[in-house]
Design a protein around this motif. Structure first.
Motif, PDB file in Angstrom:
ATOM      1  N   LYS A  11       0.833  -1.208   0.000  1.00 15.79           N
ATOM      2  CA  LYS A  11       0.000   0.000   0.000  1.00 15.79           C
ATOM      3  C   LYS A  11       0.861   1.248   0.000  1.00 15.79           C
ATOM      4  CE  LYS A  11      -4.099  -1.610   2.525  1.00 15.79           C
ATOM      5  NZ  LYS A  11      -4.837  -1.432   3.792  1.00 15.79           N
ATOM      6  N   ARG A  12       1.917   1.224   0.803  1.00 11.75           N
ATOM      7  CA  ARG A  12       2.800   2.385   0.889  1.00 11.75           C
ATOM      8  C   ARG A  12       3.545   2.609  -0.432  1.00 11.75           C
ATOM      9  NH1 ARG A  12       2.194   6.167   4.420  1.00 11.75           N
ATOM     10  NH2 ARG A  12       4.406   6.408   4.785  1.00 11.75           N
ATOM     11  N   ILE A  13       3.922   1.532  -1.107  1.00 11.94           N
ATOM     12  CA  ILE A  13       4.554   1.670  -2.427  1.00 11.94           C
ATOM     13  C   ILE A  13       3.572   2.336  -3.386  1.00 11.94           C
ATOM     14  CG2 ILE A  13       5.406   0.413  -4.459  1.00 11.94           C
ATOM     15  CD1 ILE A  13       6.544  -1.699  -2.486  1.00 11.94           C
ATOM     16  N   ARG A  14       2.346   1.825  -3.419  1.00  9.79           N
ATOM     17  CA  ARG A  14       1.329   2.374  -4.316  1.00  9.79           C
ATOM     18  C   ARG A  14       1.041   3.841  -3.997  1.00  9.79           C
ATOM     19  NH1 ARG A  14      -2.710  -0.984  -3.527  1.00  9.79           N
ATOM     20  NH2 ARG A  14      -3.631   0.287  -1.893  1.00  9.79           N
ATOM     21  N   GLN A  15       0.901   4.168  -2.711  1.00  7.86           N
ATOM     22  CA  GLN A  15       0.612   5.546  -2.316  1.00  7.86           C
ATOM     23  C   GLN A  15       1.703   6.500  -2.777  1.00  7.86           C
ATOM     24  OE1 GLN A  15       0.193   5.299   1.910  1.00  7.86           O
ATOM     25  NE2 GLN A  15      -1.813   4.337   1.804  1.00  7.86           N
ATOM     26  N   ARG A  16       2.946   6.133  -2.519  1.00  7.10           N
ATOM     27  CA  ARG A  16       4.049   7.018  -2.900  1.00  7.10           C
ATOM     28  C   ARG A  16       4.158   7.126  -4.416  1.00  7.10           C
ATOM     29  NH1 ARG A  16       6.795  11.487  -1.790  1.00  7.10           N
ATOM     30  NH2 ARG A  16       8.788  11.420  -2.859  1.00  7.10           N
ATOM     31  N   ARG A  17       4.001   6.013  -5.103  1.00  7.72           N
ATOM     32  CA  ARG A  17       4.063   6.021  -6.572  1.00  7.72           C
ATOM     33  C   ARG A  17       2.979   6.927  -7.125  1.00  7.72           C
ATOM     34  NH1 ARG A  17       1.239   3.712 -10.255  1.00  7.72           N
ATOM     35  NH2 ARG A  17       0.214   2.226  -8.892  1.00  7.72           N
ATOM     36  N   TRP A  18       1.792   6.811  -6.558  1.00 11.38           N
ATOM     37  CA  TRP A  18       0.668   7.624  -7.012  1.00 11.38           C
ATOM     38  C   TRP A  18       0.888   9.103  -6.751  1.00 11.38           C
ATOM     39  CZ3 TRP A  18      -4.195   9.431  -8.050  1.00 11.38           C
ATOM     40  CH2 TRP A  18      -4.938   8.661  -8.923  1.00 11.38           C
ATOM     41  N   LEU A  19       1.390   9.419  -5.554  1.00 10.82           N
ATOM     42  CA  LEU A  19       1.628  10.826  -5.213  1.00 10.82           C
ATOM     43  C   LEU A  19       2.656  11.474  -6.125  1.00 10.82           C
ATOM     44  CD1 LEU A  19       1.566  10.952  -1.322  1.00 10.82           C
ATOM     45  CD2 LEU A  19       0.027  12.105  -2.909  1.00 10.82           C
ATOM     46  N   THR A  20       3.610  10.698  -6.571  1.00 10.64           N
ATOM     47  CA  THR A  20       4.623  11.245  -7.465  1.00 10.64           C
ATOM     48  C   THR A  20       4.169  11.241  -8.920  1.00 10.64           C
ATOM     49  OG1 THR A  20       5.729   9.108  -7.753  1.00 10.64           O
ATOM     50  CG2 THR A  20       6.517  10.533  -5.950  1.00 10.64           C
ATOM     51  N   MET A  22       3.882   8.609 -10.782  1.00 15.19           N
ATOM     52  CA  MET A  22       4.650   7.601 -11.509  1.00 15.19           C
ATOM     53  C   MET A  22       3.772   6.398 -11.844  1.00 15.19           C
ATOM     54  SD  MET A  22       8.222   5.770 -10.323  1.00 15.19           S
ATOM     55  CE  MET A  22       8.987   7.339  -9.953  1.00 15.19           C
ATOM     56  N   THR A  23       3.943   5.850 -13.027  1.00 19.80           N
ATOM     57  CA  THR A  23       3.207   4.645 -13.412  1.00 19.80           C
ATOM     58  C   THR A  23       3.919   3.410 -12.882  1.00 19.80           C
ATOM     59  OG1 THR A  23       4.404   4.343 -15.487  1.00 19.80           O
ATOM     60  CG2 THR A  23       2.405   5.741 -15.554  1.00 19.80           C
ATOM     61  N   GLN A  24       3.195   2.305 -12.841  1.00 22.76           N
ATOM     62  CA  GLN A  24       3.822   1.037 -12.465  1.00 22.76           C
ATOM     63  C   GLN A  24       4.925   0.694 -13.460  1.00 22.76           C
ATOM     64  OE1 GLN A  24       0.469  -1.663 -12.306  1.00 22.76           O
ATOM     65  NE2 GLN A  24       0.273  -1.388 -10.091  1.00 22.76           N
ATOM     66  N   ALA A  28       8.811   0.140 -12.480  1.00 26.97           N
ATOM     67  CA  ALA A  28       9.433  -1.139 -12.839  1.00 26.97           C
ATOM     68  C   ALA A  28      10.710  -0.920 -13.649  1.00 26.97           C
ATOM     69  CB  ALA A  28       8.443  -1.994 -13.629  1.00 26.97           C
ATOM     70  N   GLU A  29      10.671   0.017 -14.583  1.00 24.55           N
ATOM     71  CA  GLU A  29      11.864   0.319 -15.385  1.00 24.55           C
ATOM     72  C   GLU A  29      13.001   0.822 -14.502  1.00 24.55           C
ATOM     73  OE1 GLU A  29      10.433   3.149 -18.248  1.00 24.55           O
ATOM     74  OE2 GLU A  29       9.362   1.623 -19.397  1.00 24.55           O
ATOM     75  N   LYS A  34       9.718  -6.251 -14.230  1.00 24.69           N
ATOM     76  CA  LYS A  34       8.500  -6.111 -15.028  1.00 24.69           C
ATOM     77  C   LYS A  34       7.409  -5.425 -14.205  1.00 24.69           C
ATOM     78  CE  LYS A  34       9.737  -9.024 -18.446  1.00 24.69           C
ATOM     79  NZ  LYS A  34      10.237  -8.481 -19.637  1.00 24.69           N
ATOM     80  N   PHE A  35       6.528  -4.683 -14.878  1.00 25.90           N
ATOM     81  CA  PHE A  35       5.482  -3.959 -14.150  1.00 25.90           C
ATOM     82  C   PHE A  35       4.536  -4.902 -13.426  1.00 25.90           C
ATOM     83  CE2 PHE A  35       2.896  -4.764 -17.873  1.00 25.90           C
ATOM     84  CZ  PHE A  35       1.603  -4.805 -17.372  1.00 25.90           C
ATOM     85  N   GLN A  36       4.394  -6.143 -13.918  1.00 30.55           N
ATOM     86  CA  GLN A  36       3.524  -7.109 -13.241  1.00 30.55           C
ATOM     87  C   GLN A  36       4.033  -7.399 -11.833  1.00 30.55           C
ATOM     88  OE1 GLN A  36       4.710  -7.490 -16.362  1.00 30.55           O
ATOM     89  NE2 GLN A  36       3.140  -8.347 -17.714  1.00 30.55           N
ATOM     90  N   GLN A  37       5.359  -7.345 -11.663  1.00 30.43           N
ATOM     91  CA  GLN A  37       5.925  -7.580 -10.341  1.00 30.43           C
ATOM     92  C   GLN A  37       5.561  -6.429  -9.400  1.00 30.43           C
ATOM     93  OE1 GLN A  37       7.372 -10.461  -9.491  1.00 30.43           O
ATOM     94  NE2 GLN A  37       7.377  -9.704  -7.407  1.00 30.43           N
ATOM     95  N   ILE A  38       5.562  -5.213  -9.930  1.00 30.30           N
ATOM     96  CA  ILE A  38       5.135  -4.062  -9.121  1.00 30.30           C
ATOM     97  C   ILE A  38       3.685  -4.255  -8.693  1.00 30.30           C
ATOM     98  CG2 ILE A  38       4.697  -1.564  -9.123  1.00 30.30           C
ATOM     99  CD1 ILE A  38       7.681  -2.259  -9.025  1.00 30.30           C
ATOM    100  N   GLN A  39       2.841  -4.725  -9.609  1.00 29.09           N
ATOM    101  CA  GLN A  39       1.437  -4.987  -9.276  1.00 29.09           C
ATOM    102  C   GLN A  39       1.335  -5.977  -8.117  1.00 29.09           C
ATOM    103  OE1 GLN A  39       0.017  -6.411 -13.091  1.00 29.09           O
ATOM    104  NE2 GLN A  39      -1.054  -4.475 -13.485  1.00 29.09           N
ATOM    105  N   LYS A  40       2.118  -7.026  -8.170  1.00 24.91           N
ATOM    106  CA  LYS A  40       2.089  -8.045  -7.117  1.00 24.91           C
ATOM    107  C   LYS A  40       2.594  -7.489  -5.789  1.00 24.91           C
ATOM    108  CE  LYS A  40       2.467 -11.867 -10.352  1.00 24.91           C
ATOM    109  NZ  LYS A  40       3.307 -12.972 -10.839  1.00 24.91           N
ATOM    110  N   TYR A  41       3.618  -6.636  -5.840  1.00 28.79           N
ATOM    111  CA  TYR A  41       4.108  -6.002  -4.616  1.00 28.79           C
ATOM    112  C   TYR A  41       3.026  -5.119  -4.015  1.00 28.79           C
ATOM    113  CZ  TYR A  41       8.986  -7.232  -5.822  1.00 28.79           C
ATOM    114  OH  TYR A  41      10.154  -7.888  -6.121  1.00 28.79           O
ATOM    115  N   GLU A  42       2.370  -4.334  -4.860  1.00 27.20           N
ATOM    116  CA  GLU A  42       1.385  -3.372  -4.373  1.00 27.20           C
ATOM    117  C   GLU A  42       0.157  -4.037  -3.754  1.00 27.20           C
ATOM    118  OE1 GLU A  42       0.521  -0.455  -7.390  1.00 27.20           O
ATOM    119  OE2 GLU A  42       2.499   0.481  -7.171  1.00 27.20           O
ATOM    120  N   THR A  43      -0.168  -5.230  -4.176  1.00 29.02           N
ATOM    121  CA  THR A  43      -1.312  -5.943  -3.591  1.00 29.02           C
ATOM    122  C   THR A  43      -0.897  -6.799  -2.404  1.00 29.02           C
ATOM    123  OG1 THR A  43      -1.048  -7.839  -5.066  1.00 29.02           O
ATOM    124  CG2 THR A  43      -2.532  -6.066  -5.795  1.00 29.02           C
TER     125      THR A  43
END
Length: 124
Positions: A11-20, A22-24, A28-29, A34-43
């Motif tokens: 959740k904290r990763i997603r919140q900070r990414r969103w506030l900045t 930045m896309t998944q 990821a880049e 891969k961005f799918q890994q970011i998705q898995k981290y965020e959930t």
């Protein structure tokens, strides 16, 4: 089984990414995955290793402890709201958009908007 700490860190990763703003994909880049890994981290579906969390913190320009802030409150089965606000306000997409838009306003105008909001909330 998903662990509460992994969900909180995600959740904290997603919140900070969103506030900045930045896309998944961009995160990821920057981290080299891969961005799918970011998705898995965020959930919280996948755990973030210490070295990966270090890289994510660097990419999001926050210290590593940022991801653990509020963990005790998140684990507690406390109140669903504080002062009429949802307990997980930062998970609300509309609230996140409002915060990001607010900080995009030049500081002098932002102060005036803040004062206006305070006056309006006192009237309501």
């Amino acid at each position: 089984m998903v662990h509460v700490v992994d969900v909180h860190v995600g959740k904290r990763i997603r919140q900070r990414r969103w506030l900045t703003g930045m896309t998944q994909q961009r995160l990821a880049e920057l981290v080299g995955i891969k961005f799918q890994q970011i998705q898995k981290y965020e959930t919280g579906a996948n755990r973030v290793s210490a070295s990966r969390l270090w890289d994510i913190a660097d990419a999001l320009d926050v210290p590593v402890p940022f991801f653990f802030e509020g963990l005790k409150e998140d684990k507690a089965d406390g109140a669903a709201s504080i002062d009429g606000l949802p307990a997980d306000l930062m998970a609300d997409k509309e609230a996140m958009e409002l915060v990001r838009s607010y900080y995009a306003i030049p500081e002098n105008q932002r102060r005036r908007l803040f004062e206006l909001a305070r006056v309006l909330s006192d009237v309501a």
